[in-house]
Scaffold this motif. Structure first.
Motif, mmCIF file in Angstrom:
data_model
loop_
_atom_site.group_PDB
_atom_site.id
_atom_site.type_symbol
_atom_site.label_atom_id
_atom_site.label_comp_id
_atom_site.label_asym_id
_atom_site.label_seq_id
_atom_site.Cartn_x
_atom_site.Cartn_y
_atom_site.Cartn_z
ATOM 1 N N ARG A 1 51.364 27.431 5.700
ATOM 2 C CA ARG A 1 50.970 26.223 4.950
ATOM 3 C C ARG A 1 50.712 25.054 5.905
ATOM 4 N NH1 ARG A 1 53.403 25.553 -0.882
ATOM 5 N NH2 ARG A 1 54.190 27.605 -1.424
ATOM 6 N N LEU A 2 51.585 24.891 6.913
ATOM 7 C CA LEU A 2 51.415 23.786 7.855
ATOM 8 C C LEU A 2 50.137 23.955 8.670
ATOM 9 C CD1 LEU A 2 52.506 21.204 9.131
ATOM 10 C CD2 LEU A 2 53.872 22.618 10.690
ATOM 11 N N VAL A 3 49.856 25.169 9.130
ATOM 12 C CA VAL A 3 48.618 25.412 9.880
ATOM 13 C C VAL A 3 47.410 25.133 8.997
ATOM 14 C CG1 VAL A 3 47.227 27.183 11.020
ATOM 15 C CG2 VAL A 3 49.683 27.073 11.443
ATOM 16 N N ASN A 4 47.476 25.524 7.734
ATOM 17 C CA ASN A 4 46.376 25.260 6.800
ATOM 18 C C ASN A 4 46.185 23.759 6.603
ATOM 19 O OD1 ASN A 4 44.307 25.728 4.999
ATOM 20 N ND2 ASN A 4 45.621 26.432 3.339
ATOM 21 N N ALA A 5 47.298 23.009 6.559
ATOM 22 C CA ALA A 5 47.195 21.551 6.434
ATOM 23 C C ALA A 5 46.522 20.951 7.669
ATOM 24 C CB ALA A 5 48.584 20.945 6.233
ATOM 25 N N PHE A 6 46.891 21.424 8.859
ATOM 26 C CA PHE A 6 46.217 20.986 10.085
ATOM 27 C C PHE A 6 44.717 21.267 9.994
ATOM 28 C CE2 PHE A 6 50.238 20.479 12.244
ATOM 29 C CZ PHE A 6 49.966 19.672 13.339
ATOM 30 N N ALA A 7 44.374 22.499 9.568
ATOM 31 C CA ALA A 7 42.967 22.906 9.526
ATOM 32 C C ALA A 7 42.170 22.138 8.482
ATOM 33 C CB ALA A 7 42.876 24.408 9.248
ATOM 34 N N SER A 8 42.852 21.477 7.545
ATOM 35 C CA SER A 8 42.159 20.706 6.514
ATOM 36 C C SER A 8 41.598 19.399 7.052
ATOM 37 C CB SER A 8 43.123 20.405 5.350
ATOM 38 O OG SER A 8 43.600 21.603 4.769
ATOM 39 N N LEU A 9 42.019 19.007 8.252
ATOM 40 C CA LEU A 9 41.589 17.748 8.856
ATOM 41 C C LEU A 9 40.770 18.032 10.107
ATOM 42 C CD1 LEU A 9 45.015 15.903 8.528
ATOM 43 C CD2 LEU A 9 43.065 15.767 6.967
ATOM 44 N N ALA A 10 39.697 17.270 10.314
ATOM 45 C CA ALA A 10 38.783 17.532 11.421
ATOM 46 C C ALA A 10 39.503 17.493 12.764
ATOM 47 C CB ALA A 10 37.639 16.515 11.394
ATOM 48 N N GLU A 11 40.357 16.491 12.972
ATOM 49 C CA GLU A 11 41.088 16.404 14.234
ATOM 50 C C GLU A 11 42.096 17.545 14.366
ATOM 51 O OE1 GLU A 11 40.615 14.454 16.762
ATOM 52 O OE2 GLU A 11 39.001 13.318 15.834
ATOM 53 N N GLY A 12 42.624 17.982 13.242
ATOM 54 C CA GLY A 12 43.543 19.119 13.275
ATOM 55 C C GLY A 12 42.836 20.395 13.690
ATOM 56 N N ARG A 13 41.613 20.591 13.186
ATOM 57 C CA ARG A 13 40.842 21.774 13.584
ATOM 58 C C ARG A 13 40.518 21.728 15.077
ATOM 59 N NH1 ARG A 13 38.641 20.780 8.436
ATOM 60 N NH2 ARG A 13 36.864 19.588 9.206
#
Length: 758
Positions: A393-405
């Protein structure tokens, strides 16, 4: 002292009753002897002996009714004296009651000297049948009791092999012994001593009240989070409505000069689109006969005023956090992963959320750049199902944001671990959903697309989509959207050409799926792969055009127009094999500022804090507070999105969350896409009027070397099969206005343009 003496007899009686109940026989004798020596009176507790004698009478009556086969008397006493909470919830009581019903149903067959009375036997069988259809239905899925559901329909149960055990001499005595033990246990529990009752009512009540208040606090925090998301969605919908209204007013004003519509009518239309609070001022203050006035005022209503200051969240001690994430207990790891995710999902879109993400990335929270043997990222492979799910879930939350990707894309091990988890995860549906969601968002970046295609992810997607009805809505939508994104690349199309038959079969089946959210992605994938001549030949051989024309008859106008483009592509004779290579260039640095934080990230939480246990932001700020280093930063402006015609299938990589989140840009004031949450709607997605998010690029020097350079030809169908997918509960689909697709037919120049912007 006088009060003690006044109640001494009663208090001593309470002690004596409890010692007797707890079977402290020696202690009770000593206590009674000492009371007698000291002349202390021992009063009998009210109703103690009476309850004991009455309980014995009830037990004897129940056993007597059992022995005599008196069904009515037995079950009247049973329902009156055995508490309903025990009868309905205790598995031992339920099983015993089932066998008791069998006992009375076959009583005449076992105890009649000659033929049993048919009327009496039929009545007993009917009573047993009614029980099976009502209260006994709860045990129908239990293997132990399943054969007995046929008992009322068997003409002669005595000779039937399934019921042989019931007619053995030992069966009834064994059942009677179980009944007696059960009754003794039940009535002993019901004769609770008064001392114990007083303790429960007073000593325990405070603890129970505290637990109830704690649970109420948790529920209140959860509701607060839900209301905040609803508020953000309503605010985004409001901005969208005003934007559409402004465009409508522009169109209507253009017709005013041609006398095609009256200003009064125009005014009434615009006023109806506003909230009640604005109607009166608009109706009296706006001159609608003056061109541009209405749309200017509408756009002015969206002008950013003095925004309310949103405080930055406290800084954290990330070294301590990562240490506990690696070495702490599984429960602590789960609570920390949950709290860190909530920081992202519940923070206010804009500076507050960006500062949170900047701190995560700056401190390498997930250890993406760590070379240690143990890292936070390895929690994806934890033995604990909860830890694996919460890490996903946390990785998916990161991937939901451009800077996170961008952060996750800088390490090849993130992608490889997610792919491995996707293949192996067959126990937890939510974990697989979040891993799939993260990979789908990764596919917005070209280097990650390339790596996923090389790793053969397309084969896994094709295999899992063969049985779409066993997938949740989330898994289905993100699987199809990921497949489409990979099929937009020439390498992805060539990969599909290796399994053209299965790919076309899966996509044609998905065209008629009841989940209409996936239709734009299915159309986009079909349109893209049909640019390959070998796939076109396979499609013609299987009668694809006839299949598509069936959907033209059933679909809406937008669906029909897209299918017409697909048919045109199917009948094209262009030879494009090996020509479209420009779309595989990795030299891109145009990043779309596209963030989509889904509500699904926080659904169905597995863990709840116990009394006195910290969780969420309180856990972080109490145990992991760091030195305040957070500072605000200027927001990046996203590049303008590439517009596409609403008629043609999608030809830009997208993600379902972003595809459903339309947000207008009015007069230089961008509406934050994070604020738009999907709404519940089962209708076919609209493909008009909004900006499609382009997928993101990165400089080759930073990202490209991270990924496997193994040639695409090395991957064979079957190497990427799922470990097994179980039936999943369907989740409610969600929708907001969709992004617009591309325009024109596929040409080499357009593909090159797509490659530069994609």
């Amino acid at each position: 002292m006088g009060d003690v003496l006044a109640h001494e007899s009663e208090l001593l009686g309470l002690v004596k009753e409890y010692l007797d109940f707890a079977e402290f026989e020696d202690t009770l004798k000593t206590f009674s002897k000492e009371c007698k020596i000291k002349g202390k009176p021992l009063s009998k507790t009210a109703g103690g002996s009476l309850r004991d004698s009455r309980s014995l009478i009830i037990q004897k009556d129940l056993v007597a009714a059992f022995d005599n086969g008196d069904q009515k008397v037995f079950f009247d006493l049973w329902e009156e004296h055995v508490p309903s909470s025990i009868r309905d919830r205790d598995s031992l009581a339920q099983k015993l009651e089932f066998y008791l019903h069998i006992h009375f149903a076959i009583y005449l067959l076992k105890h009649s000297l000659g033929r049993p009375d048919k009327e009496d036997l039929d009545e007993r069988i009917s009573y047993f049948k009614t029980y099976l259809e009502t209260k006994g239905a709860a045990l129908s899925q239990t293997t132990e009791f399943l054969p007995f559901y046929a008992l009322p329909f068997v003409p002669n149960p005595m000779v039937h092999p399934s019921f042989k055990e019931l007619f053995q001499d030992s069966w009834t005595p064994e059942l009677k012994l179980k009944l007696e033990k059960f009754l003794a246990l039940i009535f002993k529990a019901s004769n609770t001593p008064k001392l114990l009752t007083l303790y429960k009512e007073n000593g325990q009540s405070h603890k129970e009240v505290s637990q109830q208040l704690h649970q109420q606090l948790i529920e209140a925090e959860r509701r607060s989070m839900t209301y905040l998301k609803r508020y953000n969605k309503i605010q985004a919908d409001y901005h969208n409505l005003i934007g559409v209204t402004a465009e409508l007013v522009d169109s209507l004003e253009a017709t005013v000069s041609g006398k095609m519509i009256t200003p009064e009518y125009l005014q009434s239309v615009c006023v109806r689109l506003f909230s009640d609070q604005m109607r009166q001022s608009l109706a009296h203050s706006v001159d609608f006969t003056r061109p541009g006035t209405a749309s200017t005022m509408l756009r002015a209503s969206l002008a950013p005023g003095k925004l309310k200051d949103v405080p930055l969240l406290p800084s954290l001690d990330y070294e301590k956090l990562k240490k506990d994430l690696i070495w702490g207990s599984d429960r602590l790891k789960a609570f920390l992963l949950q709290a860190l995710r909530w920081r992202l999902t519940t923070s206010h879109p804009g500076e507050q959320r960006e500062t949170v993400l900047e701190a995560y990335v700056g401190n390498d929270l997930l250890d993406c750049h760590s070379h240690s043997q143990r890292s936070v990222l390895q929690l994806l492979q934890s033995r604990s199902e909860v830890v694996r799910q919460y890490m996903a879930r946390l990785v998916n939350a990161f991937a939901s944001l451009a800077e996170g990707r961008l952060y996750l894309a800088q390490s090849t091990k993130v992608l490889h671990m997610l792919e491995e988890r996707l293949k192996e995860e067959d126990e937890d549906i939510v974990t697989r959903e979040n891993v799939l969601g993260a990979l789908q968002k990764f596919s917005l970046r070209r280097p990650l697309q390339t790596a996923m295609i090389r790793d053969g992810l397309i084969f896994w997607l094709i295999d899992i989509l063969k049985d779409p009805d066993c997938l949740s809505d989330y898994t289905l939508e993100y699987s199809v959207a990921l497949l489409m994104n990979l099929c937009l690349r020439s390498a992805g199309k060539n990969m599909c050409a290796k399994v053209a038959g299965p790919v076309l079969k899966v996509l044609s089946d998905l065209l008629g799926h009841e989940n209409h959210e996936i239709q734009p992605y299915v159309n986009g994938a079909l349109y893209s792969i049909l640019s390959i001549p070998s796939i076109r030949e396979e499609a013609r051989a299987m009668g694809m055009e006839d299949i598509l024309r069936c959907f033209i008859k059933e679909g809406n106008a937008e669906m029909v127009r897209q299918i017409e483009f697909i048919i045109r592509q199917l009948n094209s004779e262009e030879l494009l094999d090996g020509v479209l290579e420009s779309d595989d260039d990795e030299d891109e640095d145009d990043e779309e500022d596209h963030d989509t934080m889904e509500a699904d990230l926080d659904k169905d939480e597995l863990i709840q804090p116990q009394l006195g246990e910290l969780s969420g932001e309180k856990l972080l700020t109490t145990e992991y507070l760091g030195i305040m280093t957070n500072t605000g930063k200027a927001r990046r402006k996203g590049l303008a999105s590439v517009q596409q015609s609403a008629d043609e299938p999608l030809r830009r990589p997208i993600t379902p969350g972003g595809h459903r989140t339309g947000y207008p840009v009015l007069e230089g004031y961008p509406i934050s896409p994070q604020m738009a949450q999907p709404a519940q709607n089962g209708s076919l997605p609209s493909l008009t009027s909004a900006h499609p998010p382009v997928y993101e690029g990165a400089e080759p020097s930073a990202l490209e070397p991270c990924f496997s350079s193994s040639p695409t030809a090395d991957i064979k169908p079957g190497e990427w099969l799922p470990a097994g997918h179980q039936g999943e509960a369907r989740l409610p689909s969600s929708e907001v206005p969709n992004q617009a697709p591309g325009s024109g037919e596929t040409t080499r120049s357009e593909a090159a343009c797509s490659g530069r912007g994609a």
